[in-house]
Design an enzyme around this catalytic site. Structure first.
Site, PDB file in Angstrom:
ATOM      1  N   TRP A 278      -9.944   0.381  -5.111  1.00  0.00           N
ATOM      2  CA  TRP A 278      -9.387   1.831  -4.733  1.00  0.00           C
ATOM      3  C   TRP A 278      -7.977   2.036  -5.390  1.00  0.00           C
ATOM      4  O   TRP A 278      -7.463   3.035  -5.795  1.00  0.00           O
ATOM      5  CB  TRP A 278      -9.537   2.036  -3.250  1.00  0.00           C
ATOM      6  CG  TRP A 278      -9.066   3.198  -2.783  1.00  0.00           C
ATOM      7  CD1 TRP A 278      -8.065   3.317  -1.917  1.00  0.00           C
ATOM      8  CD2 TRP A 278      -9.478   4.654  -3.071  1.00  0.00           C
ATOM      9  NE1 TRP A 278      -7.692   4.799  -1.711  1.00  0.00           N
ATOM     10  CE2 TRP A 278      -8.869   5.506  -2.277  1.00  0.00           C
ATOM     11  CE3 TRP A 278     -10.705   5.235  -3.720  1.00  0.00           C
ATOM     12  CZ2 TRP A 278      -9.324   6.670  -2.409  1.00  0.00           C
ATOM     13  CZ3 TRP A 278     -10.940   6.458  -3.805  1.00  0.00           C
ATOM     14  CH2 TRP A 278     -10.317   7.443  -2.885  1.00  0.00           C
TER      15      TRP A 278
ATOM     16  N   LYS B 121       4.178   1.978  -2.338  1.00  0.00           N
ATOM     17  CA  LYS B 121       4.531   3.069  -3.089  1.00  0.00           C
ATOM     18  C   LYS B 121       6.060   3.578  -2.645  1.00  0.00           C
ATOM     19  O   LYS B 121       7.016   3.946  -3.383  1.00  0.00           O
ATOM     20  CB  LYS B 121       3.825   4.609  -2.602  1.00  0.00           C
ATOM     21  CG  LYS B 121       2.147   4.150  -3.011  1.00  0.00           C
ATOM     22  CD  LYS B 121       1.460   5.472  -2.438  1.00  0.00           C
ATOM     23  CE  LYS B 121       0.104   5.192  -1.850  1.00  0.00           C
ATOM     24  NZ  LYS B 121      -0.903   4.612  -2.489  1.00  0.00           N
TER      25      LYS B 121
ATOM     26  N   SER C  17       0.907  -1.427   0.003  1.00  0.00           N
ATOM     27  CA  SER C  17       0.148   0.101   0.038  1.00  0.00           C
ATOM     28  C   SER C  17       0.796   1.144  -0.082  1.00  0.00           C
ATOM     29  O   SER C  17       1.607   1.400  -0.721  1.00  0.00           O
ATOM     30  CB  SER C  17      -1.167   0.002   1.052  1.00  0.00           C
ATOM     31  OG  SER C  17      -1.955   0.778   0.861  1.00  0.00           O
TER      32      SER C  17
ATOM     33  N   HIS D 217      -7.755  -5.508  -0.083  1.00  0.00           N
ATOM     34  CA  HIS D 217      -6.386  -4.905   0.177  1.00  0.00           C
ATOM     35  C   HIS D 217      -5.576  -5.291   1.254  1.00  0.00           C
ATOM     36  O   HIS D 217      -6.067  -4.973   2.506  1.00  0.00           O
ATOM     37  CB  HIS D 217      -6.650  -3.563   0.385  1.00  0.00           C
ATOM     38  CG  HIS D 217      -5.825  -2.442   0.235  1.00  0.00           C
ATOM     39  ND1 HIS D 217      -4.758  -2.102  -0.727  1.00  0.00           N
ATOM     40  CD2 HIS D 217      -5.325  -1.898   1.514  1.00  0.00           C
ATOM     41  CE1 HIS D 217      -3.948  -1.024  -0.380  1.00  0.00           C
ATOM     42  NE2 HIS D 217      -4.100  -0.971   0.971  1.00  0.00           N
TER      43      HIS D 217
HETATM   44  C1  GTR Z   1      -5.317   4.569   1.583  1.00  0.00           C
HETATM   45  C2  GTR Z   1      -4.709   5.392   0.565  1.00  0.00           C
HETATM   46  C3  GTR Z   1      -4.161   4.556  -0.418  1.00  0.00           C
HETATM   47  C4  GTR Z   1      -3.064   3.506   0.006  1.00  0.00           C
HETATM   48  C5  GTR Z   1      -3.541   3.109   1.494  1.00  0.00           C
HETATM   49  C6  GTR Z   1      -2.662   2.371   2.409  1.00  0.00           C
HETATM   50  O1  GTR Z   1      -6.181   5.188   2.277  1.00  0.00           O
HETATM   51  O2  GTR Z   1      -5.785   6.094  -0.093  1.00  0.00           O
HETATM   52  O3  GTR Z   1      -3.333   5.392  -1.410  1.00  0.00           O
HETATM   53  O4  GTR Z   1      -1.924   3.961   0.333  1.00  0.00           O
HETATM   54  O5  GTR Z   1      -4.331   3.981   2.191  1.00  0.00           O
HETATM   55  O6  GTR Z   1      -1.706   2.793   2.549  1.00  0.00           O
HETATM   56  O7  GTR Z   1      -3.392   1.518   3.167  1.00  0.00           O
END
Ligand code: GTR
Length: 432
Positions: A359, A272, A268, A409
């Protein structure tokens, strides 16, 4: 919330509740309809910014690669400072018979200015006792503190700021958090497969909140010490990525880990971060992006799921401040995320998505990987080896691995199995 719950570690679910909206619901205004993805043209990896073609591997390696990296610094993540001259690391704890004898556990403190009282962070390192050293390793940041990756009572609790949640009291880690993120870190399995695992709490580097820089490395090193950031100075993702490189410095100096065989991994926002670390620092021999989404592996121009507007509103501190100028103007960005993936070439790269993680735009992650392929081919390798997005739970890939896991996720045991198999194919023998 549903996408946030599994295996993410304490505290993060709270952050996601604000950012991503309720269970499986479409956050207001987000596009989840493939038919509404606008037509877009991606910047050509094999063309210089002035339009001239990149003709051969030498053109890429000597000039275009640096040009692309600079564009990401200038427009997306910001520029990071050089490593501090005085940096050193000390072993603060070591147990040769950890986890019932399976592993040697070491905990290192990286002292960024060489002093105990200065900025620093801790590395938790598990080494497989059955493997001969130096061993290949996975290195990744964790969300909730090193003690959350395994219930092992020997792991030191971070004293850094944490988001409130289970196992956290008054923004500090407690014993109750031990092992809370174990589902995301199959430590024994990684060790059984012959790899070391090194992990660092990302909040040791900088607390993940808009004013977190004041309590993190960005206030102690680089432009933040003067109290002001230029539009292209480093954001939090860059600071965390910089920390990964400093962790690699420390690991590569020691006798245990083979510095030429370290895979950087993240989930997540930390996916990045792993991508930006691996893109900049070519010592990382392999790069793994797990569900990294917008600002990670997903193409921004698709405007599917999270957008530049959404991410720079919810998390203004993650990027350099210039990135915000591209909210709603993704086509004006001189890069898109396939170019970030291309910066990893020719090193092995794994991009993973999950079916319910809309998402993060799974298709946008796959398409970015595909659009990075010309660079892999130019450098004499093969990319994904497929043109179409594979069905769920069917990993594909040559030098670029990809899978679409069924589910939400999260970083799961299934994901790790694929990364371990991929590492077996690419990291077994040391790089020249
Ligand atoms: C979310 C964000 C994503 C992702 C995520 C995470 O809310 O919008 O870009 O990075 O967090 O880190 O779990």
């Amino acid at each position: 919330m549903r996408r946030a719950i599994r295996g993410l570690g304490v505290g993060l679910a709270v952050a996601l509740a604000h950012a991503a909206g309720p269970a499986g619901a479409q956050p207001a205004g987000a596009n989840y309809d493939e038919a509404k993805v606008p037509a877009y043209t991606l910047p050509d990896p094999l063309r210089f910014a002035d339009g001239t073609p990149v003709r051969d591997a030498g053109d890429w390696t000597n000039r275009r690669r640096a040009e692309v990296a600079r564009l990401f610094e200038t427009h997306v993540y910001g520029r990071s400072p050089a490593p501090p001259a005085a940096v050193r690391s000390v072993v603060v704890e070591s147990d040769p018979r950890a986890l019932g004898g399976l592993a040697t556990r070491r905990q290192l403190r990286v002292l960024l200015d060489g002093t105990d009282s200065g900025p620093g962070f801790e590395i938790l390192l598990y080494l497989p006792n059955a493997a001969s050293r130096p061993v290949p390793a996975f290195l990744g940041l964790n969300f909730g503190g090193n003690h959350t990756v395994h219930p092992d009572p020997g792991i030191r609790l971070s004293t850094a700021w944490m988001r409130e949640g289970p196992g956290v009291t008054d923004h500090r880690a407690t014993e109750a958090g031990r092992g809370a993120a174990a589902a995301s870190w199959p430590v024994e399995r990684i060790l059984d497969r012959g790899y070391a695992l090194a992990t660092v709490y990302y909040g040791d580097l900088e607390p993940d909140r808009a004013d977190g820089w004041k309590d993190g490395v960005r206030s102690r090193i680089g432009p933040g010490t003067a109290g002001r950031f230029a539009p292209d100075d480093w954001g939090a993702i860059a600071a965390w990525a910089w920390g990964l490189s400093r962790a690699l410095d420390a690991l590569a100096k020691g006798p245990d880990v083979d510095g030429r065989r370290v895979a950087v991994i993240g989930h997540s926002r930390l996916g990045k971060t792993a991508l930006w670390a691996g893109a900049q620092d070519e010592r990382f021999a392999m790069v793994v992006s797990n569900d990294s989404g917008e600002g990670g592996a997903a193409l921004a121009r698709r405007r599917f799921g999270e957008t530049t507007e959404a991410i720079t509103t919810a998390f203004p501190h993650w990027f350099c401040s210039r990135y915000r100028e591209y909210a709603g103007r993704e086509d004006a960005l001189p890069v898109d995320q396939h170019l970030l993936l291309a910066l990893v070439a020719p090193r092995p790269l794994y991009v993973a998505s999950a079916t319910e993680d809309l998402w993060a735009d799974p298709r946008g992650e796959f398409l970015a990987a595909r659009a990075a392929e010309p660079v892999y081919r130019l450098l004499g390798g093969e990319g994904l080896g497929v043109d179409e997005m594979p069905v769920p739970d069917r990993p594909v890939g040559k030098a670029i691995g990809y899978h679409l896991r069924r589910g939400v996720h999260a970083l799961t045991a299934y994901d790790w199995e694929q990364y371990l198999d991929f590492a077996d194919r690419h990291l077994r023998s040391p790089r020249p």
